[in-house]
Design a protein around this motif. Sequence first.
Motif, PDB file in Angstrom:
ATOM      1  N   SER A  75       0.826  -1.214   0.000  1.00  0.00           N
ATOM      2  CA  SER A  75       0.000   0.000   0.000  1.00  0.00           C
ATOM      3  C   SER A  75       0.854   1.254   0.000  1.00  0.00           C
ATOM      4  CB  SER A  75      -0.943   0.015   1.202  1.00  0.00           C
ATOM      5  OG  SER A  75      -1.926  -0.968   1.062  1.00  0.00           O
ATOM      6  N   ASN A  76       1.938   1.249   0.770  1.00  0.00           N
ATOM      7  CA  ASN A  76       2.845   2.405   0.793  1.00  0.00           C
ATOM      8  C   ASN A  76       3.474   2.623  -0.585  1.00  0.00           C
ATOM      9  OD1 ASN A  76       2.341   2.879   3.496  1.00  0.00           O
ATOM     10  ND2 ASN A  76       4.138   1.747   4.193  1.00  0.00           N
ATOM     11  N   SER A  77       3.853   1.536  -1.243  1.00  0.00           N
ATOM     12  CA  SER A  77       4.427   1.651  -2.587  1.00  0.00           C
ATOM     13  C   SER A  77       3.385   2.161  -3.572  1.00  0.00           C
ATOM     14  CB  SER A  77       4.976   0.303  -3.052  1.00  0.00           C
ATOM     15  OG  SER A  77       6.072  -0.080  -2.267  1.00  0.00           O
ATOM     16  N   LEU A  78       2.164   1.654  -3.466  1.00  0.00           N
ATOM     17  CA  LEU A  78       1.084   2.126  -4.348  1.00  0.00           C
ATOM     18  C   LEU A  78       0.833   3.609  -4.135  1.00  0.00           C
ATOM     19  CD1 LEU A  78      -1.487  -0.813  -4.162  1.00  0.00           C
ATOM     20  CD2 LEU A  78       0.039  -0.235  -6.072  1.00  0.00           C
ATOM     21  N   TYR A  79       0.872   4.043  -2.882  1.00  0.00           N
ATOM     22  CA  TYR A  79       0.664   5.454  -2.580  1.00  0.00           C
ATOM     23  C   TYR A  79       1.738   6.312  -3.249  1.00  0.00           C
ATOM     24  CZ  TYR A  79      -0.012   9.789  -0.034  1.00  0.00           C
ATOM     25  OH  TYR A  79      -0.230  11.104   0.273  1.00  0.00           O
ATOM     26  N   LYS A  80       2.984   5.868  -3.197  1.00  0.00           N
ATOM     27  CA  LYS A  80       4.058   6.631  -3.833  1.00  0.00           C
ATOM     28  C   LYS A  80       3.853   6.686  -5.349  1.00  0.00           C
ATOM     29  CE  LYS A  80       8.991   7.227  -4.354  1.00  0.00           C
ATOM     30  NZ  LYS A  80      10.321   6.703  -4.099  1.00  0.00           N
TER      31      LYS A  80
END
Length: 115
Positions: A75-80
């Motif tokens: 999710s953190n990677s998707l957010y970036k």
Amino acid sequence: QLFGGGAQSSIANKLIKSLTKTEKIILKIIVAHLKANGADTVAVGEVNRLAINHFHAEDMRGIDGRSNLTKSSVSNSLYKLVVGGLIDVDNFRYGPLGKIRVLLRCDDILFALTE
């Protein structure tokens, strides 16, 4: 158009090159899924499953280098990737039901990832 020399395409290319290894793999997983299924979108939950399976199969570590990849780190990677303007996620707040679509051509993304 991505590599046609325009300012926006140069920024997108630089952004893709600046991604972490984990983010590049997740972006590649998204593009591969879209191309394989001829779809415009893929569910966040499906990307979570594919990414975690990929990292487990390759015995790779998550972003922190110590633990396996988690849904939270995906999710953190998707957010970036969203903030960088590479993907859009409809209904991100609905977690696994959110729909991801790429904002550039899939072939251009793959080219930038392999260049």
